[in-house]
Write a protein that holds these residues in place. Structure first.
Motif, PDB file in Angstrom:
ATOM      1  N   SER A 127       0.850  -1.181   0.000  1.00  0.00           N
ATOM      2  CA  SER A 127       0.000   0.000   0.000  1.00  0.00           C
ATOM      3  C   SER A 127       0.885   1.230   0.000  1.00  0.00           C
ATOM      4  CB  SER A 127      -0.912   0.009   1.233  1.00  0.00           C
ATOM      5  OG  SER A 127      -0.143   0.008   2.431  1.00  0.00           O
ATOM      6  N   ASP A 128       0.293   2.379  -0.322  1.00  0.00           N
ATOM      7  CA  ASP A 128       1.034   3.626  -0.370  1.00  0.00           C
ATOM      8  C   ASP A 128       0.865   4.382   0.938  1.00  0.00           C
ATOM      9  OD1 ASP A 128       1.931   3.173  -2.928  1.00  0.00           O
ATOM     10  OD2 ASP A 128       0.272   4.229  -3.879  1.00  0.00           O
ATOM     11  N   LEU A 129       1.965   4.938   1.433  1.00  0.00           N
ATOM     12  CA  LEU A 129       1.963   5.699   2.669  1.00  0.00           C
ATOM     13  C   LEU A 129       2.385   7.124   2.363  1.00  0.00           C
ATOM     14  CD1 LEU A 129       1.809   5.718   5.822  1.00  0.00           C
ATOM     15  CD2 LEU A 129       4.257   5.249   5.802  1.00  0.00           C
ATOM     16  N   LEU A 130       1.503   8.092   2.611  1.00  0.00           N
ATOM     17  CA  LEU A 130       1.787   9.489   2.323  1.00  0.00           C
ATOM     18  C   LEU A 130       2.899   9.998   3.240  1.00  0.00           C
ATOM     19  CD1 LEU A 130       0.931  12.113   0.821  1.00  0.00           C
ATOM     20  CD2 LEU A 130      -0.617  12.545   2.738  1.00  0.00           C
ATOM     21  N   VAL A 131       3.947  10.581   2.665  1.00  0.00           N
ATOM     22  CA  VAL A 131       5.055  11.102   3.464  1.00  0.00           C
ATOM     23  C   VAL A 131       5.380  12.560   3.158  1.00  0.00           C
ATOM     24  CG1 VAL A 131       6.120   8.843   3.803  1.00  0.00           C
ATOM     25  CG2 VAL A 131       6.788  10.230   1.835  1.00  0.00           C
ATOM     26  N   ALA A 132       4.795  13.146   2.111  1.00  0.00           N
ATOM     27  CA  ALA A 132       5.083  14.550   1.809  1.00  0.00           C
ATOM     28  C   ALA A 132       3.953  15.158   0.997  1.00  0.00           C
ATOM     29  CB  ALA A 132       6.403  14.681   1.055  1.00  0.00           C
ATOM     30  N   GLU A 133       3.572  16.366   1.364  1.00  0.00           N
ATOM     31  CA  GLU A 133       2.626  17.184   0.603  1.00  0.00           C
ATOM     32  C   GLU A 133       3.129  18.612   0.640  1.00  0.00           C
ATOM     33  OE1 GLU A 133      -1.942  16.085   0.421  1.00  0.00           O
ATOM     34  OE2 GLU A 133      -1.271  16.223   2.497  1.00  0.00           O
ATOM     35  N   THR A 134       3.133  19.278  -0.511  1.00  0.00           N
ATOM     36  CA  THR A 134       3.591  20.661  -0.534  1.00  0.00           C
ATOM     37  C   THR A 134       3.027  21.376  -1.750  1.00  0.00           C
ATOM     38  OG1 THR A 134       5.555  22.063  -0.316  1.00  0.00           O
ATOM     39  CG2 THR A 134       5.701  20.233  -1.854  1.00  0.00           C
ATOM     40  N   ILE A 135       3.023  22.705  -1.689  1.00  0.00           N
ATOM     41  CA  ILE A 135       2.620  23.556  -2.806  1.00  0.00           C
ATOM     42  C   ILE A 135       3.780  24.484  -3.102  1.00  0.00           C
ATOM     43  CG2 ILE A 135       0.961  25.236  -3.678  1.00  0.00           C
ATOM     44  CD1 ILE A 135      -1.022  24.184  -1.592  1.00  0.00           C
TER      45      ILE A 135
END
Length: 446
Positions: free
Chosen positions: A325-333
């Protein structure tokens, strides 16, 4: 590979206690149920604002005791600047790490802060910060007064719990010798020396016969339109891009493959959040050099009326039962015009580290240890990688920094180079489809 010295300054285990008499008095700053927050700062660094939980006893609750609220990273020049006395600063210490505590909600209204100041705790930047070892600067409760001054107060007031630590956090620094679309070399930066270490081969519209079980390393082609027919095709979609990272002998070490094309949403000329473009970052499987497995997935899009390109990166985690499964580790704009930094730092994740479950390590055929990024996030934490994002600037050579604890061999570093290439190329892929991307000019590089 020679690493560049960095230190990490972390502030965690935050808690707040307020005496009953203070809460009950008319001059009390807030009720027991009111929210509180801290502004944590170092000179020349962005102020980090975080919530702080009210505690009913001297024992910090388990969740707060494990949480890192803020982290700052300093290289040697930045640290020496803080240690150098200034004519404009009085006192024996040149700089302070400051934690200012407020009651009320975060934010401001018409230029006035919503919260009311409860007090300040500060620690001087000292010579022990340069020792390149783990040093606990403070751990426990301290009186911060009632907002009438800084530091300890002789009058009863709020008490702050904090754990403040300085530790060595070295990084490897790499630079693309040109934009990824030019198929450049990648060098390791060691002071004034630039040592070639990888090459990046960019390919557009790769052959349909290519399979991840047998990478054929097709020759690079320029992805920008070279004819009216190509321009018409690229106006509707941007697909089939691939960036492959090789070592100096030509062996492939990592791949960034565009698996979801960048196409405009209905009634728009932008890639939207509802249908983002996506890259798959792949690394060699332990079963053999011609066998590949997914390591991470990068999604990018651009909202209508906004300058920013949105990025979302997840790593692939294997439960050990054959289910991944995919694990979210970064979000940015990041500004499409000015550019910025894409970074992975578990200390700044939007979710709590305790929700991460241990995973089965991924054994690399070349790595001297386990290279399971999802294993390292909850156990080690902190900075993982950072890369420059060019935005609308031309002739920018992306710089990439990677924490040394995540690199045990060239292959470990190569997957971060593939990710950095995908991030850089996504800025072009997210440009409005009414605008033709700028044609790269390798001759403009130095």
């Amino acid at each position: 590979m020679e690493a560049r010295a960095f230190i990490k300054v972390s502030v965690g285990a935050l808690g707040l206690r307020i005496p009953v008499a203070l809460k009950a008095s008319r001059t009390g700053v807030h009720a027991a149920s009111s929210p509180c927050f801290c502004e944590i700062s170092l000179p020349n660094a962005e102020v980090q604002t975080v919530p702080v939980t009210l505690q009913s006893s001297t024992t910090l609750d388990a969740a707060a005791s494990r949480t890192v609220a803020a982290s700052f990273y300093l290289d040697e020049p930045a640290l020496q600047k803080l240690l150098t006395p200034s004519f404009f600063r009085a006192g024996s210490s040149p700089s302070y790490l400051k934690i200012v505590v407020f009651s009320g909600r975060q934010g401001s209204y018409w230029g006035f802060r919503k919260g009311k100041k409860l007090g300040t705790f500060k620690i001087p930047v000292g010579i022990e910060w340069t020792e390149r070892k783990s040093v606990i600067l403070h751990n426990g409760w301290v009186s911060i007064g009632c907002g009438k001054g800084e530091g300890a107060s002789s009058s009863p007031g709020a008490e702050l719990h904090a754990n403040i630590k300085v530790e060595s956090d070295p990084r490897y620094t790499f630079q693309f010798d040109g934009e990824p679309a030019w198929s450049p070399q990648i060098v390791q930066v060691q002071g004034a020396m630039h040592q070639p270490i990888f090459s990046c081969t960019f390919t557009r519209d790769r052959s349909s016969r290519t399979r991840w079980g047998s990478m054929d390393g097709a020759a690079p082609t320029v992805w920008y339109a070279s004819s009216d027919e190509d321009a018409s095709k690229n106006k509707d979609e941007r697909k089939g891009w691939l960036a492959m990272i090789h070592d100096l002998s030509g062996s492939p070490l990592a791949v960034a493959s565009m698996v979801t094309p960048f196409v405009p949403s209905a009634g728009s000329n932008l890639v939207s959040r509802s249908n983002p473009g996506a890259w798959l970052i792949l690394r060699p499987d332990s079963s053999g050099i011609d066998s590949w497995r997914p390591w991470g997935r990068l999604e990018a899009w651009r909202e209508r009326g906004q300058d920013g390109v949105h990025f979302r990166f997840s790593v692939n985690q294997d439960s050990g039962s054959g289910v991944s499964s995919d694990l979210l580790v970064a979000e940015t704009i990041i500004s499409a015009r000015k550019g910025g930094d894409f970074s992975i730092d578990s200390g700044r994740l939007r979710f709590k580290p305790e929700v991460l479950s241990p995973t089965t390590p991924v054994h690399s055929p070349k790595s001297s240890g386990d290279f399971s990024f999802t294993n390292l996030v909850p156990r080690v934490g902190g900075f993982v990688m950072k890369c420059d994002v060019k935005g609308g600037k031309s002739n920018v050579k992306p710089m990439v920094e990677v924490a040394t604890r995540h690199v045990t061999c060239l292959e470990d570093a190569a997957v971060f180079m593939a990710l950095a290439a995908a991030v850089d190329l996504s800025v072009d892929a997210c440009q409005p489809f009414s605008k033709k991307p700028n044609r790269p000019s390798p001759s403009g590089s130095s």
